[in-house]
Design a protein around this motif. Sequence first.
Motif, PDB file in Angstrom:
ATOM      1  N   GLY A 295     -20.124  13.344  20.671  1.00 15.76           N
ATOM      2  CA  GLY A 295     -20.663  12.385  19.726  1.00 15.76           C
ATOM      3  C   GLY A 295     -19.635  11.795  18.789  1.00 15.76           C
ATOM      4  O   GLY A 295     -19.937  10.876  18.026  1.00 15.76           O
ATOM      5  N   GLU A 296     -18.405  12.326  18.805  1.00 14.09           N
ATOM      6  CA  GLU A 296     -17.348  11.825  17.942  1.00 14.09           C
ATOM      7  C   GLU A 296     -16.448  10.849  18.705  1.00 14.09           C
ATOM      8  O   GLU A 296     -16.430  10.830  19.926  1.00 14.09           O
ATOM      9  N   TYR A 297     -15.719  10.051  17.941  1.00 14.72           N
ATOM     10  CA  TYR A 297     -14.725   9.139  18.522  1.00 14.72           C
ATOM     11  C   TYR A 297     -13.346   9.717  18.337  1.00 14.72           C
ATOM     12  O   TYR A 297     -13.085  10.356  17.315  1.00 14.72           O
ATOM     13  N   PRO A 298     -12.430   9.493  19.299  1.00 11.08           N
ATOM     14  CA  PRO A 298     -12.687   8.847  20.583  1.00 11.08           C
ATOM     15  C   PRO A 298     -13.590   9.698  21.462  1.00 11.08           C
ATOM     16  O   PRO A 298     -13.649  10.916  21.304  1.00 11.08           O
ATOM     17  N   MET A 299     -14.268   9.065  22.382  1.00 12.75           N
ATOM     18  CA  MET A 299     -15.160   9.764  23.299  1.00 12.75           C
ATOM     19  C   MET A 299     -14.432  10.101  24.596  1.00 12.75           C
ATOM     20  O   MET A 299     -13.357   9.576  24.871  1.00 12.75           O
ATOM     21  N   VAL A 300     -15.035  10.989  25.366  1.00 10.71           N
ATOM     22  CA  VAL A 300     -14.511  11.356  26.686  1.00 10.71           C
ATOM     23  C   VAL A 300     -15.588  11.098  27.725  1.00 10.71           C
ATOM     24  O   VAL A 300     -16.695  11.624  27.622  1.00 10.71           O
ATOM     25  N   TRP A 301     -15.273  10.230  28.687  1.00  8.94           N
ATOM     26  CA  TRP A 301     -16.136   9.978  29.844  1.00  8.94           C
ATOM     27  C   TRP A 301     -15.279  10.217  31.080  1.00  8.94           C
ATOM     28  O   TRP A 301     -14.392   9.431  31.393  1.00  8.94           O
ATOM     29  N   THR A 302     -15.516  11.277  31.783  1.00 10.32           N
ATOM     30  CA  THR A 302     -14.679  11.611  32.935  1.00 10.32           C
ATOM     31  C   THR A 302     -15.044  10.780  34.163  1.00 10.32           C
ATOM     32  O   THR A 302     -16.155  10.269  34.276  1.00 10.32           O
ATOM     33  N   ILE A 303     -14.089  10.663  35.081  1.00 14.91           N
ATOM     34  CA  ILE A 303     -14.362  10.036  36.377  1.00 14.91           C
ATOM     35  C   ILE A 303     -13.990  11.046  37.456  1.00 14.91           C
ATOM     36  O   ILE A 303     -12.846  11.517  37.517  1.00 14.91           O
ATOM     37  N   VAL A 304     -14.973  11.428  38.270  1.00 17.03           N
ATOM     38  CA  VAL A 304     -14.796  12.489  39.255  1.00 17.03           C
ATOM     39  C   VAL A 304     -14.782  11.902  40.663  1.00 17.03           C
ATOM     40  O   VAL A 304     -15.151  10.755  40.892  1.00 17.03           O
ATOM     41  N   GLN A 305     -14.373  12.728  41.612  1.00 16.40           N
ATOM     42  CA  GLN A 305     -14.193  12.267  42.990  1.00 16.40           C
ATOM     43  C   GLN A 305     -15.447  12.466  43.825  1.00 16.40           C
ATOM     44  O   GLN A 305     -16.012  13.561  43.878  1.00 16.40           O
ATOM     45  N   ALA A 306     -15.843  11.381  44.521  1.00 15.37           N
ATOM     46  CA  ALA A 306     -16.946  11.453  45.476  1.00 15.37           C
ATOM     47  C   ALA A 306     -16.472  11.178  46.899  1.00 15.37           C
ATOM     48  O   ALA A 306     -17.120  11.578  47.863  1.00 15.37           O
ATOM     49  N   TYR A 307     -15.344  10.489  47.032  1.00 21.60           N
ATOM     50  CA  TYR A 307     -14.887  10.066  48.365  1.00 21.60           C
ATOM     51  C   TYR A 307     -14.200  11.211  49.110  1.00 21.60           C
ATOM     52  O   TYR A 307     -13.683  12.155  48.511  1.00 21.60           O
ATOM     53  N   ASP A 308     -14.218  11.105  50.433  1.00 21.37           N
ATOM     54  CA  ASP A 308     -13.755  12.200  51.296  1.00 21.37           C
ATOM     55  C   ASP A 308     -12.274  12.070  51.633  1.00 21.37           C
ATOM     56  O   ASP A 308     -11.908  11.612  52.721  1.00 21.37           O
ATOM     57  N   GLU A 309     -11.424  12.475  50.696  1.00 22.59           N
ATOM     58  CA  GLU A 309      -9.979  12.465  50.945  1.00 22.59           C
ATOM     59  C   GLU A 309      -9.314  13.510  50.049  1.00 22.59           C
ATOM     60  O   GLU A 309      -9.582  13.530  48.842  1.00 22.59           O
ATOM     61  N   PRO A 310      -8.519  14.401  50.595  1.00 20.54           N
ATOM     62  CA  PRO A 310      -8.076  14.506  51.990  1.00 20.54           C
ATOM     63  C   PRO A 310      -9.028  15.328  52.859  1.00 20.54           C
ATOM     64  O   PRO A 310      -8.734  15.570  54.016  1.00 20.54           O
ATOM     65  N   TYR A 311     -10.152  15.764  52.285  1.00 20.96           N
ATOM     66  CA  TYR A 311     -11.145  16.485  53.078  1.00 20.96           C
ATOM     67  C   TYR A 311     -12.529  15.994  52.657  1.00 20.96           C
ATOM     68  O   TYR A 311     -12.679  15.220  51.709  1.00 20.96           O
ATOM     69  N   THR A 312     -13.564  16.432  53.346  1.00 17.29           N
ATOM     70  CA  THR A 312     -14.923  16.017  53.037  1.00 17.29           C
ATOM     71  C   THR A 312     -15.421  16.701  51.770  1.00 17.29           C
ATOM     72  O   THR A 312     -15.478  17.929  51.701  1.00 17.29           O
ATOM     73  N   VAL A 313     -15.740  15.892  50.781  1.00 16.78           N
ATOM     74  CA  VAL A 313     -16.358  16.414  49.559  1.00 16.78           C
ATOM     75  C   VAL A 313     -17.857  16.503  49.820  1.00 16.78           C
ATOM     76  O   VAL A 313     -18.537  15.482  49.935  1.00 16.78           O
ATOM     77  N   THR A 314     -18.360  17.705  49.955  1.00 19.64           N
ATOM     78  CA  THR A 314     -19.768  17.897  50.307  1.00 19.64           C
ATOM     79  C   THR A 314     -20.675  17.502  49.139  1.00 19.64           C
ATOM     80  O   THR A 314     -20.231  17.429  47.983  1.00 19.64           O
ATOM     81  N   PRO A 315     -21.954  17.248  49.410  1.00 26.01           N
ATOM     82  CA  PRO A 315     -22.888  16.964  48.324  1.00 26.01           C
ATOM     83  C   PRO A 315     -22.922  18.077  47.278  1.00 26.01           C
ATOM     84  O   PRO A 315     -23.063  17.807  46.087  1.00 26.01           O
ATOM     85  N   GLU A 316     -22.790  19.333  47.734  1.00 21.67           N
ATOM     86  CA  GLU A 316     -22.796  20.452  46.796  1.00 21.67           C
ATOM     87  C   GLU A 316     -21.577  20.410  45.877  1.00 21.67           C
ATOM     88  O   GLU A 316     -21.676  20.640  44.664  1.00 21.67           O
ATOM     89  N   GLU A 317     -20.419  20.089  46.451  1.00 21.67           N
ATOM     90  CA  GLU A 317     -19.193  19.996  45.660  1.00 21.67           C
ATOM     91  C   GLU A 317     -19.253  18.789  44.724  1.00 21.67           C
ATOM     92  O   GLU A 317     -18.802  18.848  43.580  1.00 21.67           O
TER      93      GLU A 317
END
Length: 375
Positions: free
Chosen positions: A307-329
């Motif tokens: 709730g404080e500034y600066p804020m943190v909004w992460t960006i995580v990996q969904a694409y399959d590289e270098p291996y398959t990122v499963t739905p669970e992962e």
Amino acid sequence: GETVNQQVKRFMRTVILISLSALVFLTHSQCRQAEKKCEAQILGIYGSPAPLWEKGHRLDSLSVNAVFLNWHSINDSMLVPTRSEGAKVFAEFPLLIGKGYVENHPEAWAVDDHGLKVEPATWFMGVCPTDTAFREYRTAELHNLLNRFDLDGIWLDYLHWHAQFEDPEPILPETCFCDRCITLFGKEMAVEVPQGDTPARASWILSSADSLWREWRCRVIAGWVKEMKAIVKGHDPGMLLGIYHCPWNDNEFDGAQRRILGLDYDMLRGVTDVFSPMVYHARMGRTPQWVGENTAWLCNRLGIKEGEYPMVWTIVQAYDEPYTVTPEEFSQVLHLGATECSSGVMMFTSRAVAQNDDKIATMSKVYGSMKQTTR
């Protein structure tokens, strides 16, 4: 007249009302302090919504409330339906990528400590951040973008001196030792760099003025962010200025975050609304748990709470590289990216999720649960 009991009850009601009013006022003041708004958690996608629309989905039905995408991909035909489905739109702006520019403007080509033009770092080609013409070029592009579209914020990408950090074994050259950079460094840091050829001058700087050199390079990057933020806020004070950045801590790769990339968290903290660490665990050879560990480290390093500034909004990996990122992962990293002080999470990319129905379902479920907790 009132009995003593009634007077006491009336007095207590008055005290409670005054206390509640004060609490509401304080909470509102804290949220509005320095034009900062209390907002619901950001549940985002990186990339065009089109692949999800093509599968028959709506953003609001998936609990997606924010879209981040490359500025070249923005157009009115995408903006209108995105807004109608309740999502904000943020433009990724490629700040210091030089591909397509340095080839035609050799004076903007970064120079290494051997006096040679740097080679592309795998797919990334940087630029010398002190080149005035390039700065004017990028500034004009930003003004044009802001004038064309109604956006909620600008996210600066490729915010570092020439290098490549997204691989397990990063490419970390020493740059930039062009005459312009050496002259500016000497002038701005009050350092008299001896005359000589470029390798000799670079060697002297790295051996005799290294700490000042690292400090100056960080100031250059922070200066870019400060200027871009001034442009954004000048256009619309309510817009956000975020940065996509390397997620290393202060010690990794011998302090390369600051030493090579030129990213100083203390400097950036004062000129950035939102930090978006690029915690691509699979791409960078890390475990899913690292996403949570890194988010916790960054929150502690910046000294902020949710709730404080600066804020943190992460960006995580969904694409399959270098291996398959499963739905669970994928589910795991979404949850971990939204922990600690993080008030937002997004995934890279929308197309990677749209190609897998199970990943679509996973994102919808995770975002739906997060949406419920912020109500």
